[in-house]
Design an enzyme around this catalytic site. Structure first.
Site, PDB file in Angstrom:
ATOM      1  N   ASP A   1       0.861  -1.188   0.000  1.00 46.21           N
ATOM      2  CA  ASP A   1       0.000   0.000   0.000  1.00 46.21           C
ATOM      3  C   ASP A   1       0.893   1.232   0.000  1.00 46.21           C
ATOM      4  OD1 ASP A   1      -2.217   1.606   0.096  1.00 46.21           O
ATOM      5  OD2 ASP A   1      -2.713   1.181   2.185  1.00 46.21           O
TER       6      ASP A   1
ATOM      7  N   GLU B   1      -2.217   0.318  -4.662  1.00 50.49           N
ATOM      8  CA  GLU B   1      -2.104  -0.873  -3.829  1.00 50.49           C
ATOM      9  C   GLU B   1      -2.252  -2.134  -4.673  1.00 50.49           C
ATOM     10  OE1 GLU B   1      -5.339  -1.825  -1.081  1.00 50.49           O
ATOM     11  OE2 GLU B   1      -6.548  -0.252  -2.012  1.00 50.49           O
TER      12      GLU B   1
END
Length: 407
Positions: A17, A113
């Site tokens: 992320d 992500e």
């Protein structure tokens, strides 16, 4: 480390992320912004919305989807930038190239992500933690940073990646999943939004450990058919694979407004109608999807896309409307002008059992609902899409145009 002395047994999933991605790219391109509160979004003097912000701005309470005027009140010293999405996509492609060098098993979730399957093999053992460190170091070399969760499942990896932000690596080794999750609040579980969390707390279930402790009978009684899966994920049990070959196809519908809409009734009515149109097209194609996406273009032409993945593929009006409404709550505030709305579904799988979280929840798929949907589809097929809609106005104010999409 060699194949004969492994420290990791079984699957290894990374969730990578990016940290405050848009703001980080702005700080990369303009060194004068580094260490300062940066907000990417529309002007605070108009009806703009925060797209994202640097961690220096988050200290003051600024968050994504917040009206820009409110963000300016919380952090008057913030530096505002409109954003350069071509540049963000360029950096995102470079990050994905790094992933591709590591493993072919990559499932992008959004521009910032992705999941990676880095399960070690006997023939070529490599500790997944070392893999995560390499990825983080190579992303650092690009001038931005990421946080990574390392675990045996997608659910635990995603939760872990948010555990030590920014620039953290959180490792949950095989066998540690339940202990890691147990003390966390129920809303830490992907798919449990504010309403579901409040309802769970009303039942006395506040932590994932308490949710995981329910037996099968209680889970089914409280949550319907979805209960067993929910309880299993709360315990860290999740066998969903990383879909490295998942098709990038989607079914979507967009609506542009000649005049910006700003009130809840108009915005919700429009997204409900779009969601119903998408679900109808899914059923017509005989497909169902797990990822629901909401696209919003605000009055200042800033565009934001948010998505959520549900556990079971769906083609249901009720499920898609419920998910889109939850997404709307994260990306729009009453009074903020909306120029365009779009709803899409992707991540196609064979049509199966529908999501059923709470017996009284609007996501419930009653067996009779399928019959009703078939009847509604038949009416629309004969008399046109505008002939009938469930629970929404026939038109939204200021409607300028509509676009269907299958990509």
């Amino acid at each position: 480390m060699n194949a004969e002395t492994p420290t990791w047994h079984g699957r290894a999933i990374l969730h990578v992320d990016m940290d405050a991605f848009f703001a980080a790219v702005e700080q990369l391109d303009d060194p004068a912004l580094r260490g300062k509160p940066v907000i990417v979004g529309g002007s605070p003097e108009g009806r703009g919305v925060v797209s994202t912000c640097s961690y220096e701005a988050r200290v003051f309470g600024v968050r994504s989807a917040m009206p820009s005027a409110r963000a300016a009140q919380l952090c008057p010293q913030a530096i505002w930038v409109r954003g350069n999405f071509d540049r963000y996509r360029d950096i995102s492609r470079k990050v994905r190239d790094i992933f591709g060098d590591i493993t072919p098993h990559v499932q992008p979730v959004s521009i910032d992500e992705a999941y990676l399957d880095v399960t070690p093999s006997r023939a070529s053992y490599r500790d997944p933690v070392d893999v995560a460190r390499e990825i983080q170091a190579r992303v650092d070399d690009l001038g931005v940073s990421c946080s990574i969760g390392v675990a045996t499942t997608k659910t635990v990896a995603k939760i872990a990646s948010d555990h030590d932000k920014p620039h953290g690596i959180t490792v949950v080794r095989p066998g540690e999943e339940a202990a890691f999750l147990a003390p966390l609040p129920v809303e830490a579980l992907p798919g449990i939004g504010p309403k579901s969390a409040a309802r769970l707390r009303g039942m006395g279930i506040r932590t994932l450990g308490e949710l995981a402790a329910l037996d099968a009978e209680d889970a089914r009684s409280l949550f319907g058919l979805h209960g067993a899966g929910l309880v299993a994920r709360a315990a860290g049990i999740d066998d969903r694979p990383v879909h490295h070959s998942e098709p990038a196809k989607s079914v979507s519908n967009e609506r542009t407004f000649a005049k910006d809409i700003r009130d809840s009734d108009s915005v919700r009515g429009a997204i409900d109608a779009l969601a119903q149109r998408v679900s109808q097209r899914l059923r017509a194609k005989g497909i169902a999807g797990r990822t629901v996406t909401l696209k919003i273009r605000y009055a200042d032409f800033t565009t934001r896309t948010v998505q959520r993945t549900v556990e079971v593929a769906t083609d249901s009006d009720r499920v898609i409307v419920a998910v889109v409404r939850e997404l709307l709550a994260t990306a729009w505030s009453e009074g903020v002008g909306v120029r365009l709305l779009g709803v899409g579904v992707s991540g196609f799988e064979p049509v199966g059992e529908q999501l059923d979280l709470f017996a009284e929840d609007e996501r419930v798929q009653d067996p009779r609902d399928a019959m009703l949907l078939d009847s509604l589809d038949a009416v629309r097929e004969r008399f046109g899409d505008e002939a009938i809609r469930r629970g929404v106005p026939r038109t939204a104010p200021g409607h300028a145009g509509e676009t269907n999409g299958s990509t």
